[in-house]
Design a protein around this motif. Sequence first.
Motif, short mmCIF file in Angstrom:
data_model
loop_
_atom_site.label_atom_id
_atom_site.label_comp_id
_atom_site.label_asym_id
_atom_site.label_seq_id
_atom_site.Cartn_x
_atom_site.Cartn_y
_atom_site.Cartn_z
N ALA A 5 20.29 4.36 -37.14
CA ALA A 5 18.87 4.18 -36.85
C ALA A 5 18.65 3.92 -35.36
O ALA A 5 17.72 4.45 -34.76
N GLU A 6 19.53 3.12 -34.77
CA GLU A 6 19.40 2.84 -33.34
C GLU A 6 19.72 4.09 -32.53
O GLU A 6 19.07 4.37 -31.51
N LEU A 7 20.71 4.87 -32.96
CA LEU A 7 21.00 6.14 -32.27
C LEU A 7 19.78 7.07 -32.33
O LEU A 7 19.47 7.75 -31.34
N VAL A 8 19.12 7.09 -33.47
CA VAL A 8 17.91 7.91 -33.60
C VAL A 8 16.86 7.46 -32.58
O VAL A 8 16.29 8.28 -31.86
N ARG A 9 16.63 6.16 -32.52
CA ARG A 9 15.63 5.63 -31.59
C ARG A 9 15.98 5.99 -30.14
O ARG A 9 15.11 6.39 -29.36
N GLN A 10 17.25 5.85 -29.80
CA GLN A 10 17.68 6.18 -28.44
C GLN A 10 17.52 7.67 -28.16
O GLN A 10 17.06 8.07 -27.09
N ALA A 11 17.89 8.51 -29.13
CA ALA A 11 17.75 9.96 -28.96
C ALA A 11 16.27 10.34 -28.85
O ALA A 11 15.91 11.20 -28.03
N GLN A 12 15.43 9.71 -29.64
CA GLN A 12 13.99 9.99 -29.57
C GLN A 12 13.41 9.59 -28.22
O GLN A 12 12.44 10.17 -27.77
N ALA A 13 14.05 8.60 -27.59
CA ALA A 13 13.59 8.15 -26.28
C ALA A 13 14.14 9.02 -25.15
O ALA A 13 13.85 8.76 -23.98
N GLY A 14 14.95 10.03 -25.49
CA GLY A 14 15.43 10.95 -24.47
C GLY A 14 16.88 10.77 -24.07
O GLY A 14 17.35 11.45 -23.16
N ASP A 15 17.62 9.89 -24.72
CA ASP A 15 19.02 9.67 -24.40
C ASP A 15 19.86 10.82 -24.98
O ASP A 15 20.09 10.89 -26.19
#
Length: 163
Positions: A5-15
């Motif tokens: 879930a945290e990876l998703v959030r980071q990826a959604q933020a452009g990481d």
Amino acid sequence: MISEAELVRQAQAGDTLALAHLLDLLTPYVGRVCGAIALDRGPDAAQETLISVFRGLRGLTRPEALRGWVRAIAVREAVKIARRDGGVPADLSSVPARGDPQLAADVHDVLRRLSPEHRAILVLRDLEDLDEQTVAAMLEVPKGTVKSRLARARASFRKAWTA
């Protein structure tokens, strides 16, 4: 270790590193689901699935629902590709009799004899252990259709396996 879930959030933020890591984590799972339904075209279905995940990840509103979302995409892509390849099931009467040397059939060979819809039902219910309501929603069919397809798919599989 960071959660999906945290990876998703980071990826959604452009990481982009988080996105790459997330796709790497999902690839084996997507491959298993797509391979069981699309058979030889499983890698193509898996690739289409991962492209859809890549393109649609920003729209995922509940990062903790990632696996269910990915599973739905994988099943849809695998069934679509299997249908495009002529998803007509093989004639089960052509299955060799027990003891015939040609019988060297494994699960993959038996699945090949089923329609893409029956493979999808078997994978979702018997391998992924999803309930009928969830499967119905994923395949966009009524719950009764899931029940009847599952019964027919299991009977066809059993007949092909034990013939």
